[in-house]
Design an enzyme around this catalytic site. Structure first.
Site: not given
Ligand SMILES: [Zn+2]
Length: 188
Positions: A143, A18, A60, A104, A62, A79
């Protein structure tokens, strides 16, 4: 001083967690000195490329209204929204063209803070003969920690690149290092 090239061996992978704009100063969920990991990890990338060691980079990723956001009862401000500028890898991170990307955090039911959490990653690592991962990235106490613990649970040797990661809080970082060490992780 040990050269990075001398540490990397067949069966290793470099795993960057990340390293995204939103986790660096100026981003939506900034980590102090988050951008300082970039030049360090670039040296590791160069060494990995020189040694033919594969590079993995997770992100990441989202959707709007992700369950980890405060608006849905989660812990974090929004975020790393899919396809947004903040979700991009840090522009100075010199990822090779053949970087294997791990996405993810796109589930609707819950967050994923480990790259091993139902991503199928361990299958790919086994297929590729990888036994040991050198891990850096953000954040050390979320993470990175969870990915290192997840990798240990899957039976991989995990080595944390200490100057290639930063925690959200100093206390969190200290606790994360204690827990990663207790789980059998090593540090370099
Ligand atoms: Zn997230």
């Amino acid at each position: 001083m040990t050269r990075i090239e001398d540490l990397l061996q067949p069966g290793d992978a470099l795993f960057l967690v990340d390293v995204q704009i939103d986790f660096c100063p100026g981003g939506a969920l900034p980590i102090e000195e988050g951008d300082k990991v970039v030049p360090v990890l670039n040296r590791w990338i160069a060494a990995a490329v020189a040694k033919g060691v594969p590079v993995f980079a997770s992100r990441d990723w989202h959707q709007l209204g992700h369950p980890s956001f405060k608006e849905r009862g989660g812990l974090w401000p929004p975020h790393c929204i899919q396809d947004s500028e903040g979700a991009r890898y840090h522009p100075d991170l010199k990822l090779p063209a053949d970087t294997i990307k791990v996405t993810k955090g796109a589930r609707f039911d819950r967050d994923q803070t480990s790259d091993f959490d139902e991503t199928g990653l361990s299958v790919r690592l086994h297929q590729d003969g990888i036994r040991r991962l050198f891990v850096g990235g953000l954040a050390e106490d979320v993470c990175v920690h969870d990915t290192v613990i997840g990798g240990r649970q899957e039976g991989f040797d995990m080595v944390v690149i200490l100057d290639g990661t930063r925690p959200i809080t100093p206390e969190g970082g200290k606790k994360a290092r204690q827990e990663m060490q207790a789980a059998g992780a090593q540090f370099t």
